[in-house]
Design an enzyme around this catalytic site. Sequence first.
Site, PDB file in Angstrom:
ATOM      1  N   HIS A 127       0.672   4.249  -2.776  1.00 35.86           N
ATOM      2  CA  HIS A 127       0.398   5.639  -2.390  1.00 35.86           C
ATOM      3  C   HIS A 127       1.546   6.558  -2.778  1.00 35.86           C
ATOM      4  O   HIS A 127       1.317   7.740  -3.066  1.00 35.86           O
ATOM      5  CB  HIS A 127       0.134   5.713  -0.889  1.00 35.86           C
TER       6      HIS A 127
ATOM      7  N   ASN B 176      -3.208   8.730   4.425  1.00 30.06           N
ATOM      8  CA  ASN B 176      -1.982   8.009   4.761  1.00 30.06           C
ATOM      9  C   ASN B 176      -1.751   7.827   6.255  1.00 30.06           C
ATOM     10  O   ASN B 176      -0.738   7.239   6.658  1.00 30.06           O
ATOM     11  CB  ASN B 176      -0.765   8.733   4.164  1.00 30.06           C
TER      12      ASN B 176
ATOM     13  N   HIS C 210      -5.753  -5.744  -2.894  1.00 30.77           N
ATOM     14  CA  HIS C 210      -6.643  -5.799  -1.742  1.00 30.77           C
ATOM     15  C   HIS C 210      -6.800  -7.218  -1.216  1.00 30.77           C
ATOM     16  O   HIS C 210      -7.529  -7.439  -0.241  1.00 30.77           O
ATOM     17  CB  HIS C 210      -8.018  -5.228  -2.108  1.00 30.77           C
TER      18      HIS C 210
ATOM     19  N   ARG D  15       0.828  -1.207   0.000  1.00 31.61           N
ATOM     20  CA  ARG D  15       0.000   0.000   0.000  1.00 31.61           C
ATOM     21  C   ARG D  15       0.864   1.260   0.000  1.00 31.61           C
ATOM     22  O   ARG D  15       0.553   2.245  -0.677  1.00 31.61           O
ATOM     23  CB  ARG D  15      -0.919  -0.034   1.224  1.00 31.61           C
TER      24      ARG D  15
END
Length: 318
Positions: A63, A91, A188, A59
Amino acid sequence: MAGIATVMMFITTLHLASLVRALNVNYYENTCPHVDSIVAASVHKATMNDKTVAAALLRMHFHDCFIRGCDASVLLESKGKTIAEKDGPPNISLHAFYVIDNAKKALEEVCPGVVSCADILALAARDAVTLSGGPTWDVPKGRKDGRISMATETRQLPAPTFNISQLQQSFSQRGLSLEDLVALSGGHTLGFAHCSSFQNRIHRFSPKQDIDPSLNPSFGSRLRSICPSHNKVKNAGTSLDSSSTLFDNAYYKLLLQGESIFSSDQALLTHPTTKALVSKFAYSQEEFERAFVKSMIKMSSITNDGQQQIRLDCKFVR
């Protein structure tokens, strides 16, 4: 003026996506030949102690790449009045930064000032997937570390409430296709979702329906029991799929059964192209892994031509 600003942001982001640096899997062959194994050792040690690390690193890399390209801007600390990306609302739940710091420290001992934090993060994301039972791949290297990190820019990250049009726009601005969208959404399969990320689906979904009708009724009820409307349990939430520490295609199978977590997951079934890809990946783990690797390499290659450097400490600009 707001419309002009939106257009300018769109053009700037398109420009960013087009500036793909010439990366090379052998970039450190002569200057730091053991970079892959050193980073892998750091990730392996961390994942042995904390099963949530793999999802966190994957992740974190995503990001990072979606803001100013893959330049490790997400690793920078806030300073003075400048609030960095890692402290932006999307975040706040990022963690495991210490894994990158440990890898950087180890690399500085054997090849000082050579390996960028951005490359370390790209390698760590790959290792996170592999150590979770997923595929491995050769990571192209040669990224540089950015000097700018602003929390306000995290608004550009695709939100868990996005519909398919918003997702498509967000990905296309970065040179990523619908197939990339569906393949990368498969990330995911690892991780955890806080209640705040899917409350919109289980409480007051619409004036006439409290729960999103696209959810399997029993699954929706389970989510409501975990996340009541006046939830006071800190960090309450649920795993993103039934095997949240194993990299597999369960995410797509559950999506087709009405057991997705985010609105953005469900949105993949509202477009004929993305729905067909979901079915394809649900049917074949091999097809999913092949597409995921291709899309990860593509996403990880988004860079920019701003003022860049090789940081000696991933948390601070030199």
